[in-house]
Design a protein around this motif. Sequence first.
Motif, mmCIF file in Angstrom:
data_model
loop_
_atom_site.group_PDB
_atom_site.id
_atom_site.type_symbol
_atom_site.label_atom_id
_atom_site.label_comp_id
_atom_site.label_asym_id
_atom_site.label_seq_id
_atom_site.Cartn_x
_atom_site.Cartn_y
_atom_site.Cartn_z
ATOM 1 N N GLN A 213 -73.595 47.604 155.256
ATOM 2 C CA GLN A 213 -74.738 47.716 154.517
ATOM 3 C C GLN A 213 -74.766 49.206 153.834
ATOM 4 O O GLN A 213 -73.917 50.243 154.308
ATOM 5 N N PHE A 214 -75.309 49.258 152.731
ATOM 6 C CA PHE A 214 -75.484 50.651 151.950
ATOM 7 C C PHE A 214 -76.311 51.618 152.822
ATOM 8 O O PHE A 214 -77.059 51.130 153.620
ATOM 9 N N PHE A 215 -76.049 52.713 152.620
ATOM 10 C CA PHE A 215 -76.596 53.903 153.461
ATOM 11 C C PHE A 215 -76.527 55.023 153.026
ATOM 12 O O PHE A 215 -76.074 55.353 151.812
ATOM 13 N N TYR A 216 -77.757 56.088 153.142
ATOM 14 C CA TYR A 216 -77.720 57.359 152.654
ATOM 15 C C TYR A 216 -77.622 58.341 153.637
ATOM 16 O O TYR A 216 -77.599 59.659 153.296
ATOM 17 N N ASP A 217 -77.571 58.367 154.954
ATOM 18 C CA ASP A 217 -77.623 59.012 155.902
ATOM 19 C C ASP A 217 -76.165 58.909 156.429
ATOM 20 O O ASP A 217 -75.627 58.234 157.227
ATOM 21 N N VAL A 218 -75.142 60.084 155.874
ATOM 22 C CA VAL A 218 -73.913 59.991 156.173
ATOM 23 C C VAL A 218 -73.689 60.503 157.526
ATOM 24 O O VAL A 218 -72.472 59.915 158.126
ATOM 25 N N ASN A 248 -87.860 53.334 142.096
ATOM 26 C CA ASN A 248 -88.654 52.382 142.653
ATOM 27 C C ASN A 248 -88.166 51.325 143.202
ATOM 28 O O ASN A 248 -88.429 50.870 144.353
ATOM 29 N N SER A 249 -86.741 50.671 142.504
ATOM 30 C CA SER A 249 -86.190 49.875 143.138
ATOM 31 C C SER A 249 -85.336 50.408 144.098
ATOM 32 O O SER A 249 -85.273 49.651 145.389
ATOM 33 N N PHE A 250 -84.923 51.760 144.204
ATOM 34 C CA PHE A 250 -84.332 52.114 145.370
ATOM 35 C C PHE A 250 -85.196 52.222 146.757
ATOM 36 O O PHE A 250 -84.874 51.903 147.603
ATOM 37 N N ARG A 251 -86.546 52.781 146.459
ATOM 38 C CA ARG A 251 -87.211 52.709 147.469
ATOM 39 C C ARG A 251 -87.574 51.428 148.247
ATOM 40 O O ARG A 251 -87.818 51.102 149.387
ATOM 41 N N ARG A 252 -87.708 50.493 147.216
ATOM 42 C CA ARG A 252 -87.957 49.121 147.440
ATOM 43 C C ARG A 252 -86.719 48.543 148.323
ATOM 44 O O ARG A 252 -87.345 48.042 149.581
ATOM 45 N N MET A 253 -85.598 48.607 147.869
ATOM 46 C CA MET A 253 -84.560 48.192 148.548
ATOM 47 C C MET A 253 -84.366 48.769 150.017
ATOM 48 O O MET A 253 -83.986 48.324 151.003
ATOM 49 N N CYS A 254 -84.518 50.160 150.120
ATOM 50 C CA CYS A 254 -84.318 50.795 151.220
ATOM 51 C C CYS A 254 -85.357 50.366 152.233
ATOM 52 O O CYS A 254 -85.129 50.222 153.525
ATOM 53 N N ASN A 255 -86.686 50.132 151.740
ATOM 54 C CA ASN A 255 -87.694 49.706 152.713
ATOM 55 C C ASN A 255 -87.404 48.135 153.166
ATOM 56 O O ASN A 255 -87.741 47.781 154.484
ATOM 57 N N LEU A 256 -86.902 47.337 152.255
ATOM 58 C CA LEU A 256 -86.422 46.150 152.770
ATOM 59 C C LEU A 256 -85.494 45.831 153.661
ATOM 60 O O LEU A 256 -85.428 45.132 154.755
ATOM 61 N N CYS A 257 -84.452 46.876 153.368
ATOM 62 C CA CYS A 257 -83.290 46.698 154.289
ATOM 63 C C CYS A 257 -83.374 47.853 155.538
ATOM 64 O O CYS A 257 -82.605 48.064 156.356
ATOM 65 N N LYS A 383 -89.590 38.987 151.261
ATOM 66 C CA LYS A 383 -89.258 40.307 151.258
ATOM 67 C C LYS A 383 -89.746 41.056 152.483
ATOM 68 O O LYS A 383 -89.516 42.373 152.772
ATOM 69 N N VAL A 384 -90.277 40.374 153.260
ATOM 70 C CA VAL A 384 -90.856 40.931 154.687
ATOM 71 C C VAL A 384 -90.195 39.810 155.490
ATOM 72 O O VAL A 384 -90.258 38.736 155.522
ATOM 73 N N ILE A 417 -97.865 41.734 148.792
ATOM 74 C CA ILE A 417 -98.053 40.426 148.733
ATOM 75 C C ILE A 417 -96.964 39.426 148.739
ATOM 76 O O ILE A 417 -95.718 40.237 148.295
ATOM 77 N N PRO A 418 -96.756 38.281 148.689
ATOM 78 C CA PRO A 418 -95.258 37.592 148.714
ATOM 79 C C PRO A 418 -94.610 38.041 147.311
ATOM 80 O O PRO A 418 -93.536 37.845 147.132
ATOM 81 N N TRP A 419 -95.504 38.286 146.252
ATOM 82 C CA TRP A 419 -94.773 38.293 145.129
ATOM 83 C C TRP A 419 -94.384 39.668 144.690
ATOM 84 O O TRP A 419 -93.867 40.051 143.604
ATOM 85 N N CYS A 420 -95.047 40.609 145.155
ATOM 86 C CA CYS A 420 -95.133 42.156 145.054
ATOM 87 C C CYS A 420 -94.791 42.827 146.267
ATOM 88 O O CYS A 420 -95.731 42.774 147.136
ATOM 89 N N ASP A 421 -93.716 43.312 146.418
ATOM 90 C CA ASP A 421 -93.271 44.027 147.788
ATOM 91 C C ASP A 421 -93.667 45.508 147.963
ATOM 92 O O ASP A 421 -93.320 46.261 148.921
ATOM 93 N N ILE A 422 -94.276 45.918 146.844
ATOM 94 C CA ILE A 422 -94.874 47.625 147.163
ATOM 95 C C ILE A 422 -96.292 47.278 146.611
ATOM 96 O O ILE A 422 -96.980 46.600 146.049
ATOM 97 N N PRO A 423 -97.065 48.530 146.988
ATOM 98 C CA PRO A 423 -98.371 48.775 146.667
ATOM 99 C C PRO A 423 -98.699 48.813 145.072
ATOM 100 O O PRO A 423 -97.669 49.086 144.400
ATOM 101 N N VAL A 424 -99.788 48.575 144.714
ATOM 102 C CA VAL A 424 -100.177 48.335 143.072
ATOM 103 C C VAL A 424 -99.728 50.090 142.789
ATOM 104 O O VAL A 424 -99.753 50.858 143.290
#
Length: 609
Positions: A213-218, A248-257, A383-384, A417-424
């Motif tokens: 899986q992708f990672f950023y902590d080497v 935003n997509s970076f933070r979303r994917m890191c949170n998801l994974c 997404k959760v 919510i199910p359609w939006c996986d980050i806060p407004v």
Amino acid sequence: MVASMHQQESCIDDKVAVKSDKNLWSFEFFPPKTSEGFANLFARIHRMITNLHPAWVHVTWGAGGSTRDSSLELAIRVQKGILDPSVPFESERMHPERETAGCDVCLHLTCTNIETSVLDATLERAKRAGIKNILALRGDPPRGEEYWIASDVQFQHAIDLVRYIRSKHGDAFCIGVAGYPEGLTNDTKENINTDLGFLKEKQDAGAKFIVTQFFYDVDSFIKWVRRCRKFGITIPIIPGIMPIQNYNSFRRMCNLCRVHLPTELLNLLEPVKMDDAKVKEIGVLFAEQTVARIRAETDIRSFHIYTLNLERSTTQLVQAADAPYGRASTPPLVNASSNAKSPTANWPTVSGREMWDEFPNGRYGDPRSPAFGELDGYGASLKVPPADARRLWGAPVDEEDIARLFTAYVEGKLACIPWCDIPVWTETLQLLPSLLRLNRPKSAGGKSWWTVGSQPAVDGIDSSDPTFGFGPSNGFIFQKSFVEMFVTDQEKKDLVRAIESSSAPVTYFAGTSDPSQFETNVEVNGINAVTWGVFPGKEVAQSTIIEEQSFRAWCEEAFAIWREWELLFPPSSATHKILRSIHDSRWLVTVVHHDYKDSNALWELLEKV
């Protein structure tokens, strides 16, 4: 170079075993959601194979086999070098005279929700096409695990898939598996040892390589590699690198994974998070440093890039890391908000035609883009995890409960919510009174129109604005106001009548879970940019486009999410029944007001319905 002129070794473990100090690259692609995106992806892959010479290419397999046919077509086309979209796909009966630059393929397969007959047919077609490499994954069940029933009970985990392929096909395929440097759940010693035990079992069952899986902590990755070797895991480990494309997509994917983010990386990104050009620059440089550190501290020379179907960052990373390859250090990361010269200023450039879709893509990006739609191509999901979903959203039993959930999200009381996986977003605060009026239950004075997307009108704001800005600095951003929401059939009719009787420039798209039910007042092939930026010395960047293809793709996904949510609950429960009823009866409607100079026009129109 044609498909018949591949490197002598076709199997990934053999490729990696060749002793060389050069970097060995693999690129991952997913099937786009639209036909135009698919055609443009062929051209993109052809360029990247020709210019960057990856050792092999990965093609993903959507959740529950949702992209089975398109994944197999993409894999066979790449393997055979048939990347001309004008050539019809005929599986094994392709056209050798039309072959261009082919490349060995690793086809992903997930065992959740797959039947033995489908798996057998897929493997046979892959074998006939010359595909030698398979990445065997468990995959996420396409619904809540508690009430999800596997299509075939013999396929519950990735190791079941490894064993089955080995038993049926012997050594015809080189089988890889996934690795998780930060653990599947958390990084406690007990969980890491459990994960390593599963990984060792997969190796013993016949797996020949590991893609992480992708990672950023080497640091964590290097420690994990050493643990693997001490644990007796000897097969090649190929680190997954995902250059950062958009904050935003970076933070979303890191949170998801559940990927850990080093503080130093966040400190670099935070000041420039609205400037996608600088975010990409930092992302490429950080990825290059990651490759350099891994080379310096391990014997790894093979790297897997999660391209997200984009080209520029992958091109810059490969060219920078390979020129010259093997250097032990890279230019230091600097604060991109300073006036210092860009550390990537002397890197090879990418031509404009390869950059046309590099600004934010997603739900309403450009449908011609290979990156249009999902963040990673794996399909619709909540997404959760199921347990988190039930904790967050409870068990609604009627439409009033549903309306209260949407209202709580708009108010910032629910994280997702199910359609939006980050806060407004911050910009939503400007619309809060109008959105509350739409979402609130009718018993609370609202309309019970449940919104899943909206934006206010903006007339030429600075591109560095912390709320609305994107792209390079010294530009100007424009937005048309729009809203997308779930409404009843009668409410849709009332809304359409109001739009048709209005003299204002308003367009709409409307659809249901049935693809044949579709309405719009937009002319055929009408393009409708609702967010665009004007930047010095550059063409206008249209980052958000709403038109028929993009709406239809999103509509299909939006209703699929109702089904995903429904299947968290027993079929006889009130929650299951109300979610199914909403899925079957409501319309998704997107309304765009084209007067971007009048910030109240859209909301005043909706209030009158």
